[in-house]
Design an enzyme around this catalytic site. Sequence first.
Site, PDB file in Angstrom:
ATOM      1  N   ARG A   1      13.885   8.883  13.977  1.00  0.00           N
ATOM      2  CA  ARG A   1      14.653   8.268  12.644  1.00  0.00           C
ATOM      3  C   ARG A   1      15.776   8.663  12.846  1.00  0.00           C
ATOM      4  O   ARG A   1      15.524   9.887  12.245  1.00  0.00           O
ATOM      5  CB  ARG A   1      13.837   7.759  11.585  1.00  0.00           C
ATOM      6  CG  ARG A   1      12.441   7.398  11.685  1.00  0.00           C
ATOM      7  CD  ARG A   1      12.313   6.458  10.646  1.00  0.00           C
ATOM      8  NE  ARG A   1      11.161   5.916  10.472  1.00  0.00           N
ATOM      9  CZ  ARG A   1      10.942   4.871   9.201  1.00  0.00           C
ATOM     10  NH1 ARG A   1      11.526   5.168   8.297  1.00  0.00           N
ATOM     11  NH2 ARG A   1       9.441   4.582   8.831  1.00  0.00           N
TER      12      ARG A   1
ATOM     13  N   ARG B   1       4.299  -6.590   5.741  1.00  0.00           N
ATOM     14  CA  ARG B   1       6.417  -7.060   6.904  1.00  0.00           C
ATOM     15  C   ARG B   1       6.382  -6.111   8.281  1.00  0.00           C
ATOM     16  O   ARG B   1       5.437  -5.489   8.574  1.00  0.00           O
ATOM     17  CB  ARG B   1       7.250  -6.556   6.044  1.00  0.00           C
ATOM     18  CG  ARG B   1       6.959  -4.524   5.078  1.00  0.00           C
ATOM     19  CD  ARG B   1       7.642  -3.936   4.918  1.00  0.00           C
ATOM     20  NE  ARG B   1       7.312  -2.913   4.281  1.00  0.00           N
ATOM     21  CZ  ARG B   1       7.854  -1.630   4.693  1.00  0.00           C
ATOM     22  NH1 ARG B   1       7.344  -1.548   6.457  1.00  0.00           N
ATOM     23  NH2 ARG B   1       7.059  -0.868   3.829  1.00  0.00           N
TER      24      ARG B   1
ATOM     25  N   LYS C   1      -7.840  10.847  -5.299  1.00  0.00           N
ATOM     26  CA  LYS C   1      -7.998  11.816  -4.864  1.00  0.00           C
ATOM     27  C   LYS C   1      -7.155  12.703  -4.230  1.00  0.00           C
ATOM     28  O   LYS C   1      -6.857  11.732  -3.206  1.00  0.00           O
ATOM     29  CB  LYS C   1      -9.278  12.602  -4.756  1.00  0.00           C
ATOM     30  CG  LYS C   1      -9.635  14.003  -4.029  1.00  0.00           C
ATOM     31  CD  LYS C   1     -10.875  14.462  -4.539  1.00  0.00           C
ATOM     32  CE  LYS C   1     -11.519  15.597  -4.494  1.00  0.00           C
ATOM     33  NZ  LYS C   1     -10.713  16.821  -4.904  1.00  0.00           N
TER      34      LYS C   1
ATOM     35  N   LYS D   1      -0.625   7.319  -9.038  1.00  0.00           N
ATOM     36  CA  LYS D   1       0.341   6.325  -8.028  1.00  0.00           C
ATOM     37  C   LYS D   1       0.591   4.966  -9.231  1.00  0.00           C
ATOM     38  O   LYS D   1      -0.009   4.816 -10.541  1.00  0.00           O
ATOM     39  CB  LYS D   1      -0.164   6.269  -6.867  1.00  0.00           C
ATOM     40  CG  LYS D   1      -0.563   7.116  -6.174  1.00  0.00           C
ATOM     41  CD  LYS D   1      -1.045   6.093  -4.604  1.00  0.00           C
ATOM     42  CE  LYS D   1      -1.287   7.494  -3.400  1.00  0.00           C
ATOM     43  NZ  LYS D   1      -1.728   6.656  -2.772  1.00  0.00           N
TER      44      LYS D   1
ATOM     45  N   GLU E   1      -2.640   1.707   2.237  1.00  0.00           N
ATOM     46  CA  GLU E   1      -2.140  -0.051   1.607  1.00  0.00           C
ATOM     47  C   GLU E   1      -1.772  -0.368   2.417  1.00  0.00           C
ATOM     48  O   GLU E   1      -2.033   0.079   4.045  1.00  0.00           O
ATOM     49  CB  GLU E   1      -1.472   0.373   0.719  1.00  0.00           C
ATOM     50  CG  GLU E   1       0.009   1.142   2.033  1.00  0.00           C
ATOM     51  CD  GLU E   1       0.977   1.347   0.863  1.00  0.00           C
ATOM     52  OE1 GLU E   1       0.633   1.915  -0.475  1.00  0.00           O
ATOM     53  OE2 GLU E   1       2.268   1.112   0.991  1.00  0.00           O
TER      54      GLU E   1
ATOM     55  N   LYS F   1       9.057   8.470   6.336  1.00  0.00           N
ATOM     56  CA  LYS F   1       8.855   8.937   7.601  1.00  0.00           C
ATOM     57  C   LYS F   1       9.871   9.393   8.625  1.00  0.00           C
ATOM     58  O   LYS F   1      11.095   8.874   8.497  1.00  0.00           O
ATOM     59  CB  LYS F   1       7.715   8.141   8.214  1.00  0.00           C
ATOM     60  CG  LYS F   1       7.109   7.282   7.623  1.00  0.00           C
ATOM     61  CD  LYS F   1       6.277   6.392   8.149  1.00  0.00           C
ATOM     62  CE  LYS F   1       4.683   5.858   7.141  1.00  0.00           C
ATOM     63  NZ  LYS F   1       5.055   3.675   7.167  1.00  0.00           N
TER      64      LYS F   1
END
Lengths: 174, 497
Positions: free
Chosen positions: B339, B293, B201, B158, B289, B237
Amino acid sequence: MRRYTVEIAGQALEVVLEHDRRGRLWAEVEGQRMVVELRPLAGRALYTLIWGRRSIGLGCAGRGSGYRLQREGQVYHPVKVERSAVHALRRHLKGRSLARSDRLELRAHLPGLVVKVAGQPGQLVRQGQGLVIIEAMKMENELRAPCDCLIEAIKVKVGAEVKRGTLLCILRRS
Amino acid sequence: MLKRVLVANRGEIALRVIRACHELGSEAIAVYSDADRDGLPARLADGAYRLGPPPVAQSYLRARRLIAIARRAGCDGLHPGYGLLAENAEFAAQVEAAGLAFVGPSPNAIRLMGDKVAARRLAREHQVPTVPGSFAPLPDLAQARRQAERLGYPVLLKAAAGGGGKGLRLVSRPDELENAYERAAAEVAQGFADRSLYLEKFIPRAKHIEVQVLADGAGQVLHCYERDCSVQRRHQKLIEESPAPRLGSEKRAELGRAALEITRACGYRSAGTVEFLYDITEERYYFLEMNTRIQVEHPVSELVTGIDLVQQQLRLASGEKLSLTQQQLRPRGAALECRIYAEDAQQDFAPSLGQIEELILPSGPGVRVDSGVDRGDRVTRYYDPLLLKLIVWAEDRPGAIARMERALKEFTLLGVATTAEFHRRALRAAGFLDGSYDTDFVASLGPPGQLDALSRRQLAVAAALLREAQRAPLAPDAARTESAWKGASWPDETLYG
């Protein structure tokens, strides 16, 4: 009576439309006969299909070469519609010709008499420019260039009797 | 309360912020690129200023111009929405330096949580479980190899400045590492200021569960429970829901506590989201994480808690303190969000561009629509393809699913392909219905079902009738004939019954 061939979700269905003496419109499809009507909602791409005693809300955009139909939130695209005779002819021709994509054939869409041929081989024509006029049922039907193109060959002369599907001109997209 | 707020975003989130401003008695000033000039935000705001040509670099990412507009328009606050400049600490600092309230956390909190490796260290220091992996940026490939071997393959490579799936790579075998490392390094060198990479991992069979938090920066920290956001494609998502199905009350409470711990640790103010990976097999959660916002999926939390998160953001930015307590936040019922992207689910979610020729938005009990588009709008290649969100609330989860199916049935959008059809399939899938779905759900979902015979016939007849309508009338006396509708042998009222 009119016959249409509708291609939807990979299947071709023949739809026969016919008015009865009382002025009702009947549709026959896959052996099912039903009184039908399509009511447009003014100014919108929305319709109600009357199917016997049921009414079905539909959204529709596009043209016969590829409608986008929406029913209950589900979109079906492309839904292609052709007069069955045209469809059959197209299939027949597709099997024979190896037409390249920029080669276009202008064919008679109805039987009649050629009364005018505008243009000569080698001439460039603009989209929408009239090329051939066929007189049928005392009406003049003008066939126009489908796009900006070059006239490669003209296959008919004024005074010729043509059938539905007769090749009139060969064009090349420019 | 802020008097006038610059809404430094576009689409549905710009509209969402404008609405919250108006409800609080504040004015909202919109900004637009040339592509959005006639869009809903510019129409609904109290003023609208041009930013520039359509590309975001020449419009919505022009930090100095946004601040200049805010000052010229007499704004006292700026809401960044999500994406674009929302998590740019430098921008937040510039906004504050210009004497405007930044509607979001402090630049320091954005900076700290923007560095995903630093955030992992912070979580570890506060005893919040993190996915096994690096706690410092990888210096080179050799170190990456050593760590990957220690963790055991497969691993995820990442970007420290990534997030939201950007700069993320799955490495299944040792021989793939070198290539993945080189490519990831090249990618971050181009896209991010911080070029660090780190390893985690890979956890198969995982859910993505996140906790919505609110903090006033003066000690009061609350959580608005969790959202299950595991229905994703390309780490983006598609469906979110709250509460997360199949999550026991004990785990739910644990997640809430962990989220509050992180929120306190970074001195947070405003609304934020703490993301976790939930290992279904082991029933363990790991901190992933924090998003500093408002998020796209915030409405599901609003519906189950009754809190208006964007209003809270605006209140907190104006210096108000949180007057709520955790005890007052009792979640009620179930909420679901679908969405609607301008994407073709059958073409691997490829963006679909064009003009919205027809649009009917669902409404009725328990249905909320956050839309940024209107009939006639063009979907261009310049922006995120999110068009709108359908959100429903009901007393329980089956009720919410049924309500969403109903809303999707009413929803009509013509002109571009959308994910609506995907949602209809997803909501009927066994893995969704029983709540067992994980982040691989989208890939496991089969192709659309066959069109049933009756629908096929009806659509074929409709198409033939449409074609017919574009031609000469079928019967020569059609104009004088009673229509089938009026001269029908059945009573009119059955037609729409």
